[in-house]
Design a protein around this motif. Structure first.
Motif, PDB file in Angstrom:
ATOM      1  N   VAL A   1       0.849  -1.195   0.000  1.00  0.00           N
ATOM      2  CA  VAL A   1       0.000   0.000   0.000  1.00  0.00           C
ATOM      3  C   VAL A   1       0.883   1.243   0.000  1.00  0.00           C
ATOM      4  CG1 VAL A   1      -1.789   1.280   1.204  1.00  0.00           C
ATOM      5  CG2 VAL A   1      -1.837  -1.214   1.225  1.00  0.00           C
ATOM      6  N   VAL A   2       0.637   2.135  -0.953  1.00  0.00           N
ATOM      7  CA  VAL A   2       1.339   3.415  -1.020  1.00  0.00           C
ATOM      8  C   VAL A   2       0.292   4.530  -1.058  1.00  0.00           C
ATOM      9  CG1 VAL A   2       3.273   2.369  -2.245  1.00  0.00           C
ATOM     10  CG2 VAL A   2       1.454   3.462  -3.550  1.00  0.00           C
ATOM     11  N   VAL A   3       0.703   5.730  -0.671  1.00  0.00           N
ATOM     12  CA  VAL A   3      -0.205   6.881  -0.634  1.00  0.00           C
ATOM     13  C   VAL A   3       0.412   8.026  -1.430  1.00  0.00           C
ATOM     14  CG1 VAL A   3      -1.394   8.556   0.825  1.00  0.00           C
ATOM     15  CG2 VAL A   3      -1.145   6.195   1.600  1.00  0.00           C
ATOM     16  N   ARG A   4      -0.412   8.672  -2.240  1.00  0.00           N
ATOM     17  CA  ARG A   4       0.051   9.817  -3.015  1.00  0.00           C
ATOM     18  C   ARG A   4      -0.795  11.046  -2.668  1.00  0.00           C
ATOM     19  NH1 ARG A   4       0.610  10.505  -9.633  1.00  0.00           N
ATOM     20  NH2 ARG A   4       2.073  12.269  -9.524  1.00  0.00           N
ATOM     21  N   LEU A   5      -0.121  12.139  -2.394  1.00  0.00           N
ATOM     22  CA  LEU A   5      -0.780  13.406  -2.094  1.00  0.00           C
ATOM     23  C   LEU A   5      -0.744  14.288  -3.338  1.00  0.00           C
ATOM     24  CD1 LEU A   5      -1.938  15.397   0.105  1.00  0.00           C
ATOM     25  CD2 LEU A   5       0.424  16.193   0.372  1.00  0.00           C
ATOM     26  N   ARG A   6      -1.904  14.697  -3.795  1.00  0.00           N
ATOM     27  CA  ARG A   6      -1.939  15.576  -4.966  1.00  0.00           C
ATOM     28  C   ARG A   6      -1.720  17.027  -4.552  1.00  0.00           C
ATOM     29  NH1 ARG A   6      -6.289  18.714  -4.808  1.00  0.00           N
ATOM     30  NH2 ARG A   6      -8.365  17.943  -4.255  1.00  0.00           N
ATOM     31  N   PRO A   7      -1.329  17.908  -5.486  1.00  0.00           N
ATOM     32  CA  PRO A   7      -1.176  19.328  -5.154  1.00  0.00           C
ATOM     33  C   PRO A   7      -2.532  19.974  -4.867  1.00  0.00           C
ATOM     34  CG  PRO A   7      -0.018  18.754  -7.200  1.00  0.00           C
ATOM     35  CD  PRO A   7      -0.884  17.593  -6.851  1.00  0.00           C
ATOM     36  N   VAL A   8      -2.494  21.136  -4.249  1.00  0.00           N
ATOM     37  CA  VAL A   8      -3.720  21.900  -3.983  1.00  0.00           C
ATOM     38  C   VAL A   8      -4.281  22.391  -5.318  1.00  0.00           C
ATOM     39  CG1 VAL A   8      -4.704  23.882  -2.785  1.00  0.00           C
ATOM     40  CG2 VAL A   8      -2.825  22.613  -1.750  1.00  0.00           C
ATOM     41  N   SER A   9      -5.575  22.171  -5.537  1.00  0.00           N
ATOM     42  CA  SER A   9      -6.197  22.566  -6.807  1.00  0.00           C
ATOM     43  C   SER A   9      -6.509  24.056  -6.824  1.00  0.00           C
ATOM     44  CB  SER A   9      -7.486  21.772  -7.022  1.00  0.00           C
ATOM     45  OG  SER A   9      -8.449  22.116  -6.047  1.00  0.00           O
ATOM     46  N   GLY A  10      -6.748  24.574  -8.035  1.00  0.00           N
ATOM     47  CA  GLY A  10      -7.101  25.985  -8.173  1.00  0.00           C
ATOM     48  C   GLY A  10      -8.370  26.347  -7.445  1.00  0.00           C
ATOM     49  N   LYS A  11      -9.342  25.430  -7.452  1.00  0.00           N
ATOM     50  CA  LYS A  11     -10.600  25.679  -6.756  1.00  0.00           C
ATOM     51  C   LYS A  11     -10.385  25.782  -5.252  1.00  0.00           C
ATOM     52  CE  LYS A  11     -15.256  23.784  -6.185  1.00  0.00           C
ATOM     53  NZ  LYS A  11     -16.170  22.666  -6.498  1.00  0.00           N
ATOM     54  N   GLU A  12      -9.512  24.918  -4.703  1.00  0.00           N
ATOM     55  CA  GLU A  12      -9.227  24.951  -3.266  1.00  0.00           C
ATOM     56  C   GLU A  12      -8.472  26.226  -2.880  1.00  0.00           C
ATOM     57  OE1 GLU A  12      -8.971  20.069  -2.733  1.00  0.00           O
ATOM     58  OE2 GLU A  12      -7.164  21.274  -2.999  1.00  0.00           O
ATOM     59  N   ILE A  13      -7.626  26.716  -3.788  1.00  0.00           N
ATOM     60  CA  ILE A  13      -6.922  27.978  -3.530  1.00  0.00           C
ATOM     61  C   ILE A  13      -7.920  29.138  -3.497  1.00  0.00           C
ATOM     62  CG2 ILE A  13      -5.248  29.613  -4.474  1.00  0.00           C
ATOM     63  CD1 ILE A  13      -3.683  27.211  -5.541  1.00  0.00           C
ATOM     64  N   ASP A  14      -8.860  29.115  -4.445  1.00  0.00           N
ATOM     65  CA  ASP A  14      -9.877  30.176  -4.484  1.00  0.00           C
ATOM     66  C   ASP A  14     -10.741  30.184  -3.226  1.00  0.00           C
ATOM     67  OD1 ASP A  14      -8.922  30.875  -6.956  1.00  0.00           O
ATOM     68  OD2 ASP A  14     -10.431  29.709  -8.069  1.00  0.00           O
TER      69      ASP A  14
ATOM     70  N   VAL B   1      -1.295   9.909  12.805  1.00  0.00           N
ATOM     71  CA  VAL B   1      -0.088   9.462  12.114  1.00  0.00           C
ATOM     72  C   VAL B   1      -0.350   8.099  11.484  1.00  0.00           C
ATOM     73  CG1 VAL B   1       2.351   8.891  12.367  1.00  0.00           C
ATOM     74  CG2 VAL B   1       1.371  10.738  13.732  1.00  0.00           C
ATOM     75  N   PHE B   2       0.037   7.952  10.200  1.00  0.00           N
ATOM     76  CA  PHE B   2      -0.112   6.682   9.478  1.00  0.00           C
ATOM     77  C   PHE B   2       1.232   6.325   8.846  1.00  0.00           C
ATOM     78  CE2 PHE B   2      -4.262   8.680   9.522  1.00  0.00           C
ATOM     79  CZ  PHE B   2      -5.130   7.634   9.816  1.00  0.00           C
ATOM     80  N   VAL B   3       1.531   5.035   8.832  1.00  0.00           N
ATOM     81  CA  VAL B   3       2.768   4.534   8.221  1.00  0.00           C
ATOM     82  C   VAL B   3       2.392   3.559   7.103  1.00  0.00           C
ATOM     83  CG1 VAL B   3       4.957   3.349   8.604  1.00  0.00           C
ATOM     84  CG2 VAL B   3       3.984   4.761  10.413  1.00  0.00           C
ATOM     85  N   PHE B   4       3.008   3.743   5.914  1.00  0.00           N
ATOM     86  CA  PHE B   4       2.722   2.876   4.763  1.00  0.00           C
ATOM     87  C   PHE B   4       4.027   2.383   4.139  1.00  0.00           C
ATOM     88  CE2 PHE B   4      -1.002   5.628   5.182  1.00  0.00           C
ATOM     89  CZ  PHE B   4      -2.025   4.681   5.170  1.00  0.00           C
ATOM     90  N   ASP B   5       3.908   1.596   3.098  1.00  0.00           N
ATOM     91  CA  ASP B   5       5.099   1.073   2.419  1.00  0.00           C
ATOM     92  C   ASP B   5       5.866   2.185   1.706  1.00  0.00           C
ATOM     93  OD1 ASP B   5       4.934  -1.898   2.798  1.00  0.00           O
ATOM     94  OD2 ASP B   5       2.963  -1.534   1.954  1.00  0.00           O
ATOM     95  N   ALA B   6       5.149   3.175   1.208  1.00  0.00           N
ATOM     96  CA  ALA B   6       5.777   4.341   0.568  1.00  0.00           C
ATOM     97  C   ALA B   6       4.766   5.471   0.553  1.00  0.00           C
ATOM     98  CB  ALA B   6       6.239   4.016  -0.852  1.00  0.00           C
ATOM     99  N   VAL B   7       5.266   6.691   0.661  1.00  0.00           N
ATOM    100  CA  VAL B   7       4.396   7.871   0.576  1.00  0.00           C
ATOM    101  C   VAL B   7       5.029   8.861  -0.402  1.00  0.00           C
ATOM    102  CG1 VAL B   7       3.420   7.616   2.882  1.00  0.00           C
ATOM    103  CG2 VAL B   7       5.502   8.953   2.578  1.00  0.00           C
ATOM    104  N   PHE B   8       4.187   9.580  -1.135  1.00  0.00           N
ATOM    105  CA  PHE B   8       4.662  10.517  -2.148  1.00  0.00           C
ATOM    106  C   PHE B   8       3.987  11.866  -1.940  1.00  0.00           C
ATOM    107  CE2 PHE B   8       4.819   6.235  -3.883  1.00  0.00           C
ATOM    108  CZ  PHE B   8       6.134   6.162  -4.332  1.00  0.00           C
ATOM    109  N   ASP B   9       4.798  12.919  -1.911  1.00  0.00           N
ATOM    110  CA  ASP B   9       4.241  14.249  -1.741  1.00  0.00           C
ATOM    111  C   ASP B   9       3.825  14.828  -3.090  1.00  0.00           C
ATOM    112  OD1 ASP B   9       6.619  14.954  -2.967  1.00  0.00           O
ATOM    113  OD2 ASP B   9       7.594  15.582  -1.108  1.00  0.00           O
ATOM    114  N   ALA B  10       3.397  16.086  -3.078  1.00  0.00           N
ATOM    115  CA  ALA B  10       2.891  16.715  -4.296  1.00  0.00           C
ATOM    116  C   ALA B  10       3.968  16.927  -5.344  1.00  0.00           C
ATOM    117  CB  ALA B  10       2.237  18.048  -3.944  1.00  0.00           C
ATOM    118  N   GLU B  11       5.251  16.880  -4.941  1.00  0.00           N
ATOM    119  CA  GLU B  11       6.350  17.096  -5.888  1.00  0.00           C
ATOM    120  C   GLU B  11       6.801  15.804  -6.568  1.00  0.00           C
ATOM    121  OE1 GLU B  11       7.240  20.170  -6.488  1.00  0.00           O
ATOM    122  OE2 GLU B  11       5.819  20.864  -4.970  1.00  0.00           O
ATOM    123  N   SER B  12       6.257  14.674  -6.191  1.00  0.00           N
ATOM    124  CA  SER B  12       6.680  13.391  -6.767  1.00  0.00           C
ATOM    125  C   SER B  12       6.321  13.318  -8.241  1.00  0.00           C
ATOM    126  CB  SER B  12       6.023  12.234  -6.016  1.00  0.00           C
ATOM    127  OG  SER B  12       6.383  12.252  -4.660  1.00  0.00           O
TER     128      SER B  12
END
Length: 627
Positions: free
Chosen positions: A21-34, A65-76
């Protein structure tokens, strides 16, 4: 090694491994910024830790706090994600194992982007197109004695109905079947043999155009269905015993529809019904995961949904499985983010029993090779003059048509002097030979030989993946060294803290520990409160589903009571039965009842009387009436 990557071998061919199991975080969208949303997530890629802050929590409440096999930030990058997560699965598929990669998360979390990406740049391609280049790059580097056959299927699960995205009739509903030898499969699903990565890319493009998508308040291009793209790779080589052995690996690439709440998605009508079906299938998937992790459940509800039936081997079965959970960083999506992370945290405890599929009964590669040999034998019996040495070299060299034409011309000149019948027989024989040669060549084109360059335009993609894999390996090595150094420093710090020179220092140390324990207690209480709220939301959703089904049932009862007399209702109930395979009620002998029989009777009467005054009733609908 994390617990979820624990791997053991029960015998020489079976590997027991937890779902990765891996987790990916997407960047903040334009709608969320608005909307001035705040980010509530912190990513520690070195320790594979995700920290989530509750925007409505008190100051004393610690983050989750959660621990997974791999995590990826918005810059991945897409390439890094493929090499670290999907590449090991695809390598196992090429060795003959089954593999499954699926993306999970709320709608708009970036699942489709992770799986497919965009075609504008090699760096932006997702897991599915990168796997194409990977597979054919492996074939190009394989030994020339190895032979391969690659085929693909693409299906969609929309409103609990299976559609073939590559079929001629897109409205045809397909059934899920199960056999002891091959397991769960979809009947009449079309499959296509491919020769290079570009063929797979074209097939995926065609299927994506046929998928059901729609706009919601959370996503302007939301997938309204689950899609499964399956690549089957068959390989054959000569074993130590001198016999030919075939291995077959299946790679299931699954793009799940996103879970959503009506209050946020603001769906209605068709979109609301789609969301209800999507949430129901995902809820069943969660129940299957819970039953597998629990270990005490004697029954795993695979049959409660067609999605879980299709993924039966991938969860607790014969498969190497990767789950990529996609989440949003915005505070307005806190509930969905926590739900997704808990979902993924349970899934990493599922154990799969993967084994190599050797000499499977449904392998096409061996069938093609047998058919080629049979066609060669037919050519020999027809006097084609194919020798044993020709048979051995025929797979590498094709028959020269010019030489065959010269021989045929010489024979024709000789026969023209003798008998016209012999000329006709010769022409028939030549046409048969040409047809057999064409069949052989068509079958040989489908079988790929190791060492051939089959990448074409995907060669750049494979080189990019290979270079990135080397860089990733070096980076991981440095990260492991850094992590080891940090652990040593932390151990030294703990040893220093444990040694007290006075009672005052001991009191300070114990106070720090007490603060930590108090924080842990608050964390557990917050977790309990969140779980209760989540269960309450799930219960409300289920109750709303029950109410919706109840309203539909009442409507059906009103229709049946109004238009069908009681005696006919009793008759129908007596002869109706539930079909477990397709999940529908079926009426026995329906072909011999009702309007079907009246059509036959009217047709026979019309033919016997030949009287145009008798009206044709084949297009009329009949109603129940009192006699």
């Amino acid at each position: 090694m994390p617990a979820s990557r624990a791997l053991t071998k029960s015998n020489s061919s079976e590997e027991i491994e937890n779902v990765r199991v891996v987790v990916r975080l997407r960047p903040v969208s334009g709608k969320e910024i608005d909307e001035h949303c705040q980010s509530i997530i912190k990513i520690d890629t070195l320790n594979n830790v995700i920290t989530v802050r509750n925007p409505n929590a008190t100051r004393e409440e610690p983050p989750k706090v959660f621990v997974f096999d791999a995590v990826f930030d918005a810059e991945s990058t897409q390439v890094d994600i493929y090499n670290e997560t999907a590449r090991p699965i695809v390598n196992k598929v090429l060795q003959g194992y089954n593999g499954t990669i699926f993306a999970y998360g709320q709608t708009g979390a970036g699942k489709t982007y992770t799986m497919t990406g965009t075609k504008t740049s090699p760096q932006l391609r997702g897991i599915i197109p990168n796997s194409f280049a990977h597979i054919f790059g492996h074939i190009a580097k394989a030994d020339e004695n190895q032979k391969f056959l690659v085929r693909a299927t693409y299906l969609e699960l929309y409103n609990e109905e299976i559609r073939d995205l590559l079929g001629k009739d897109l409205h045809q509903k397909l059934d899920v079947k199960e056999r002891p030898d091959i397991g769960v499969y979809v009947k009449d699903l079309s499959g296509y043999v491919v020769n290079n990565a570009d063929d797979l890319d074209r097939i995926m493009t065609i299927g994506n155009k046929n998928r059901v998508i729609g706009a919601t308040a959370m996503n302007s291009c939301s997938s309204r269905s689950h899609a499964i793209f399956t690549i089957t790779v068959e390989s054959s080589n000569i074993g130590e015993d001198g016999q030919q052995h075939v291995k077959m690996g299946k790679l299931h690439l699954v793009d799940l529809a996103g879970s959503e709440r009506q209050s946020k998605a603001k769906t209605s009508g068709i979109r609301l019904r789609e969301a209800a079906k999507i949430n129901l299938s995902l809820s069943t998937l969660g129940n299957v995961i819970s039953a597998l992790v629990d270990g005490q459940s004697s029954h795993v509800p695979y049959r409660n949904s067609k999605l879980t039936r299709l993924l039966q081997d991938s969860l607790g079965g014969n498969s190497k499985t990767l789950m990529c959970a996609n989440i949003s960083p915005a505070d307005i999506n806190y509930d969905e983010t926590i739900s997704t992370l808990r979902y993924a945290n349970r899934a990493k405890n599922i154990k799969n029993h993967a084994r190599v599929n050797e000499d499977p009964k449904d392998a096409l590669l061996r069938q093609f090779q047998i058919e080629i040999e049979q066609l060669r034998e037919q050519l020999e019996t027809n006097g084609c003059g194919v020798s044993e040495s020709d048979e051995e070299s025929d797979q590498a060299e094709e028959i020269d048509p010019e030489e065959e034409n010269k021989k045929a011309d010489k024979l024709q000149k000789i026969l023209e002097k003798e008998n016209p019948k012999d000329i006709m027989e010769l022409e028939q024989t030549q046409s048969q030979k040409a047809l057999l040669r064409e069949k052989i060549q068509n079958l040989q084109k489908k079988i790929l030989v190791g060492g051939e360059n089959l990448l074409e335009k995907a060669e750049t993609q494979e080189n990019l993946l290979a270079e990135s894999a080397k860089e990733l390996e070096e980076r991981k090595r440095k990260e492991e060294e850094l992590k080891k150094a940090i652990e040593e420093k932390e151990a030294e710090r703990i040893d220093i803290e444990e040694k007290y020179s006075s009672l005052q220092e001991e009191a300070v140390g114990k106070s720090k520990k007490l603060v930590k324990i108090h924080a842990m207690l608050l964390s557990v209480k917050a977790e309990l409160s969140d779980l209760q709220q989540e269960h309450q939301r799930e219960m409300e959703g289920l109750l709303e589903g029950v109410r919706s089904i109840g309203r539909e049932l009442q409507l059906q009862e009103v229709i049946s009571q109004t238009y069908i007399p009681p005696q006919y209702q009793t008759l129908i109930e007596r002869y109706v039965h539930w079909n477990e395979d397709i999940g529908e009620w079926q009426l026995k002998c329906v072909a011999y009842s009702g309007n079907n029989m009246r059509k036959t009777e009217n047709k026979s009467i019309h033919e016997e009387n030949k009287n145009p005054a008798i009206p044709m009733m084949s297009y009329a609908f009949h109603s129940y009436s009192e006699v």
